[in-house]
Design a protein around this motif. Structure first.
Motif, PDB file in Angstrom:
ATOM      1  N   LEU A 233       1.001  -1.135  -0.080  1.00 42.11           N
ATOM      2  CA  LEU A 233       0.080  -0.046  -0.073  1.00 42.11           C
ATOM      3  C   LEU A 233       0.980   1.239   0.013  1.00 42.11           C
ATOM      4  O   LEU A 233       1.383   1.679   1.153  1.00 42.11           O
ATOM      5  N   LEU A 234       1.294   1.654  -1.271  1.00 39.82           N
ATOM      6  CA  LEU A 234       2.309   2.850  -1.342  1.00 39.82           C
ATOM      7  C   LEU A 234       1.601   3.922  -1.394  1.00 39.82           C
ATOM      8  O   LEU A 234       0.638   4.372  -1.429  1.00 39.82           O
ATOM      9  N   THR A 235       2.522   5.153  -0.601  1.00 39.86           N
ATOM     10  CA  THR A 235       2.119   6.348  -0.517  1.00 39.86           C
ATOM     11  C   THR A 235       2.390   7.214  -1.821  1.00 39.86           C
ATOM     12  O   THR A 235       2.070   8.292  -1.897  1.00 39.86           O
TER      13      THR A 235
ATOM     14  N   LYS B 267      -7.864  11.596  -2.257  1.00 42.61           N
ATOM     15  CA  LYS B 267      -7.809  13.051  -1.581  1.00 42.61           C
ATOM     16  C   LYS B 267      -7.696  12.804   0.014  1.00 42.61           C
ATOM     17  O   LYS B 267      -6.916  13.735   0.396  1.00 42.61           O
ATOM     18  N   CYS B 268      -8.152  11.862   0.550  1.00 40.05           N
ATOM     19  CA  CYS B 268      -7.859  11.666   1.750  1.00 40.05           C
ATOM     20  C   CYS B 268      -6.545  11.327   2.199  1.00 40.05           C
ATOM     21  O   CYS B 268      -5.918  11.977   3.217  1.00 40.05           O
ATOM     22  N   MET B 269      -5.891  10.781   1.263  1.00 39.90           N
ATOM     23  CA  MET B 269      -4.253  10.617   1.403  1.00 39.90           C
ATOM     24  C   MET B 269      -3.501  12.015   1.335  1.00 39.90           C
ATOM     25  O   MET B 269      -2.704  12.095   2.308  1.00 39.90           O
ATOM     26  N   GLY B 270      -3.940  12.727   0.577  1.00 31.65           N
ATOM     27  CA  GLY B 270      -3.418  13.853   0.418  1.00 31.65           C
ATOM     28  C   GLY B 270      -3.471  14.858   1.644  1.00 31.65           C
ATOM     29  O   GLY B 270      -2.444  15.674   2.103  1.00 31.65           O
ATOM     30  N   LYS B 271      -4.682  14.914   2.084  1.00 27.74           N
ATOM     31  CA  LYS B 271      -4.891  15.583   3.407  1.00 27.74           C
ATOM     32  C   LYS B 271      -4.366  15.119   4.684  1.00 27.74           C
ATOM     33  O   LYS B 271      -3.977  15.886   5.290  1.00 27.74           O
ATOM     34  N   ASP B 272      -3.991  13.895   4.825  1.00 30.66           N
ATOM     35  CA  ASP B 272      -3.259  13.426   5.774  1.00 30.66           C
ATOM     36  C   ASP B 272      -1.772  13.449   5.430  1.00 30.66           C
ATOM     37  O   ASP B 272      -1.205  12.855   6.388  1.00 30.66           O
ATOM     38  N   GLY B 273      -1.415  14.131   4.443  1.00 28.29           N
ATOM     39  CA  GLY B 273      -0.006  14.129   4.119  1.00 28.29           C
ATOM     40  C   GLY B 273       0.826  12.710   3.890  1.00 28.29           C
ATOM     41  O   GLY B 273       1.884  12.716   3.927  1.00 28.29           O
ATOM     42  N   MET B 274      -0.138  11.831   3.305  1.00 27.12           N
ATOM     43  CA  MET B 274       0.526  10.620   2.902  1.00 27.12           C
ATOM     44  C   MET B 274       0.423  10.358   1.366  1.00 27.12           C
ATOM     45  O   MET B 274       0.365   8.972   1.121  1.00 27.12           O
ATOM     46  N   LEU B 275       0.465  11.197   0.680  1.00 34.51           N
ATOM     47  CA  LEU B 275       0.550  11.186  -0.916  1.00 34.51           C
ATOM     48  C   LEU B 275       1.474  11.911  -1.586  1.00 34.51           C
ATOM     49  O   LEU B 275       1.874  12.875  -1.376  1.00 34.51           O
ATOM     50  N   GLU B 276       2.328  11.043  -2.294  1.00 33.64           N
ATOM     51  CA  GLU B 276       3.526  11.535  -3.076  1.00 33.64           C
ATOM     52  C   GLU B 276       2.715  11.871  -4.684  1.00 33.64           C
ATOM     53  O   GLU B 276       2.660  10.769  -5.076  1.00 33.64           O
TER      54      GLU B 276
END
Length: 381
Positions: A300-302, A336-345
């Motif tokens: 489950l990659l970021t 979008k949720c991953m981006g908000k959590d600061g977990m998205l490259e």
């Protein structure tokens, strides 16, 4: 779903997050339509920068729509069929054709625009003269400095030749030309010194390495499988205890779990060529099972979900409920949720078949139709 950090990385974002949520599943057809809607809305043809062949750029998106038209002949987006969308993205590539340098010994794989454009035009227009043009580029790949791998090299050229061959099975003259060309290209790959290297490194994976080269040769001409058996057997032995595979040789740190470098690309490749290596079947099955354990734990990659180095590609290396579960992390909402959590490259090529939305759409189409889990542009034909 929460994206709890699970691995140290050089940046502030970890490489992957824990796979500890309850198993999930989404409506694949609904997600496919949502993905395609985002694709044409956020990245319409005129907004997709030129370049990239079937890997990224307008031709990669065009190739997605070309493939989807065959799977969903009656599907429309904004009242236009998939074939019309494909043509629109092809036109964007053609408009910028003067910017393309053309094939070279260092760039003659699926990432080359001229070769990819010729292949796509040949199959859509059923044009024999275009096939000849594509085959004439074999001269470029004969240079002893030519790369052998899939993305920039001879192995990628084999994919394009295979694509075209499928559209001319009823034309003996054209088929013979294609067969002669593939024979020449494979001879040159096989006569190259070992291990095959790209930029001075002996890569293992699907995009730049040995498993990708072996896969393209065997899917193009299965008669070569016996001569590649020892090479494939050696490659299987490189598997780490974790189930992952090294990026290159000699093996270094066990880091990347993604299609381009690591277990997912090896798994997908092995599944598509397994039947051609009967004496290795049991070993391949054990390697695949062990690799899938690694992918399930660390896949489950970021990085933004995509085919090459993201969750979409890792999902396609899994089966059943595990595949469904990974796919839940590739929805627009989840990204979008991953981006908000600061977990998205974020991706550098967000529209692309291999690096962005077009690839996510392909994976949802595979889920929706229950297709064989193959990578468009790599082992789907």
């Amino acid at each position: 779903m929460s994206a709890a950090p699970a691995a140290a990385a050089t940046s502030n974002i970890p490489r992957y997050f824990r796979n500890d949520a309850d198993l999930g599943r989404r409506d694949a057809h609904k997600q496919l339509l949502a993905s395609l809607d985002r694709l044409i809305s956020e990245y319409p043809p005129h907004r997709v920068p030129p370049g990239g062949g079937l890997y990224y750029g307008p031709l990669s998106v065009a190739y997605l729509f070309y493939a989807l038209h065959k799977i969903y002949p009656d599907m429309t987006l904004d009242e236009f069929p998939m074939s019309t969308w494909s043509a629109a993205y092809v036109e964007q590539a053609q408009t910028n054709i003067k910017n393309y340098a053309g094939p070279s010994p260092e760039k003659c794989g699926v990432s080359d625009d001229i070769m990819s454009l010729l292949a796509l035009y040949a199959v859509t227009a059923k044009d024999a003269d275009t096939v000849k043009e594509l085959c004439d580029f074999a001269a470029v790949t004969m240079d002893e400095e030519a790369s052998n791998e899939w993305l920039y090299g001879r192995a990628g050229y084999l994919y394009l030749l295979r694509l075209v061959r499928g559209a001319f099975m009823d034309d003996k003259k054209v088929t013979e030309l294609i067969e002669d060309t593939t024979d020449e290209v494979i001879d040159n790959i096989m006569s190259s010194s070992r291990p095959w290297k790209w930029h001075g490194k002996a890569y293992v994976g699907a995009v730049h390495g040995a498993i990708g080269i072996i896969t393209q040769i065997v899917l193009t001409d299965a008669m070569w499988a016996p001569k590649l058996e020892a090479e494939l057997g050696a490659l299987l032995s490189y598997q780490y205890e974790s189930g992952n595979f090294p990026t290159s040789l000699p093996p270094g740190r066990d880091r990347l779990v993604q299609f381009c470098h690591g277990a997912p690309g090896v798994v997908s490749s092995l599944i598509s060529i397994r039947k051609y290596f009967p004496s290795l079947k049991d070993r391949i099955d054990r390697v695949v099972a062990k690799s899938r354990e690694c992918i399930w734990e660390r896949g489950l990659l970021t990085k933004e979900p995509c085919l090459c180095h993201g969750i979409s590609g890792n999902a396609l290396a899994l089966e059943g409920k595990q595949f469904d579960h990974f796919m839940t992390y590739t929805t627009g909402h989840e990204i979008k949720c991953m981006g908000k959590d600061g977990m998205l490259e974020k991706s550098d090529d967000p529209s692309a078949l291999w690096c962005g939305e077009a690839g996510r759409a392909w994976a949802w189409a595979v889920a929706d139709k229950g297709l064989e889990k193959r990578f468009l542009g790599y082992n789907d034909i």
